[in-house]
Design a protein around this motif. Structure first.
Motif, short mmCIF file in Angstrom:
data_model
loop_
_atom_site.label_atom_id
_atom_site.label_comp_id
_atom_site.label_asym_id
_atom_site.label_seq_id
_atom_site.Cartn_x
_atom_site.Cartn_y
_atom_site.Cartn_z
N ALA A 1 0.84 -1.20 0.00
CA ALA A 1 0.00 0.00 0.00
C ALA A 1 0.87 1.25 0.00
CB ALA A 1 -0.94 0.00 1.20
N HIS A 2 1.96 1.22 0.75
CA HIS A 2 2.86 2.38 0.79
C HIS A 2 3.45 2.65 -0.59
CE1 HIS A 2 3.59 1.19 5.28
NE2 HIS A 2 2.34 1.56 5.04
N ARG A 3 3.86 1.60 -1.29
CA ARG A 3 4.38 1.77 -2.65
C ARG A 3 3.29 2.30 -3.58
NH1 ARG A 3 6.74 -3.02 -1.07
NH2 ARG A 3 5.25 -4.28 -2.26
N PHE A 4 2.07 1.81 -3.42
CA PHE A 4 0.94 2.26 -4.23
C PHE A 4 0.73 3.76 -4.06
CE2 PHE A 4 -3.66 3.23 -4.13
CZ PHE A 4 -3.98 3.00 -5.46
N TYR A 5 0.63 4.22 -2.81
CA TYR A 5 0.40 5.64 -2.56
C TYR A 5 1.57 6.50 -3.04
CZ TYR A 5 -3.59 4.20 0.26
OH TYR A 5 -4.78 3.66 0.67
N ALA A 6 2.78 6.05 -2.78
CA ALA A 6 3.96 6.81 -3.24
C ALA A 6 3.97 6.92 -4.76
CB ALA A 6 5.24 6.15 -2.73
N GLY A 7 3.59 5.86 -5.45
CA GLY A 7 3.54 5.87 -6.90
C GLY A 7 2.50 6.83 -7.46
#
Length: 154
Positions: free
Chosen positions: A122-128
């Motif tokens: 989820a963190h990678r998703f939001y950062a992306g």
């Protein structure tokens, strides 16, 4: 797959139970029905669903809050979940894009989302999608409140 983003309603209760369980918050129909009572009538909040051929496969909850220290409002993504069978197919991106569109229309100048420390994907998703992790600049403090009429426990 033709995903349609639409408002969530009471007919979605059973699927919301499944999605909230997948998010790590087990619940039941009665609790979701009660939550929908206040969510569906809150003028500052919106529940959006991703629909695939009549099946709710994702949900995003947005709450709009006024900002006192700056002119404008901020949008807070209170919950975002996509059925595990549909993850990685753009459903979450579609939900978040519509949430952001509605937040801008409501006068929001920024968005906020929180995510448990163990949710690396989820963190990678939001950062992306342009969300910045600000853990080094601010903290989140939570205090449970007892129901009205009860004394706080210490």
């Amino acid at each position: 797959m033709a995903i349609r983003i639409r408002p969530v309603d009471r007919h979605d209760t059973a699927r919301l139970v499944v999605l909230l369980d997948q998010l790590g918050y087990p619940t039941d129909d009665a609790d979701v029905h009660e939550r929908l009572t206040y969510w569906l009538h809150d003028q500052a909040s919106v529940l959006l669903g991703a629909d695939d051929a009549g099946e709710l496969i994702g949900v995003a909850a947005l709450h709009v809050c006024p900002i006192l220290e700056r002119t404008g409002r901020f949008g807070r993504v209170v919950a975002l979940v996509v059925d595990d069978r549909y993850r990685g197919q753009g459903v979450g991106r579609s939900l978040l894009t519509e949430v952001e569109r509605r937040a801008r229309a409501a006068g929001c100048i920024m968005m906020e989302v929180t995510s448990s420390v163990h949710r690396d994907a989820a963190h990678r998703f939001y950062a992306g999608l342009g969300y910045e992790d600000t853990v080094d600049r601010s903290r989140r403090f939570i205090k449970p409140l007892p129901p009205a009429g009860e004394s706080p426990r210490r």
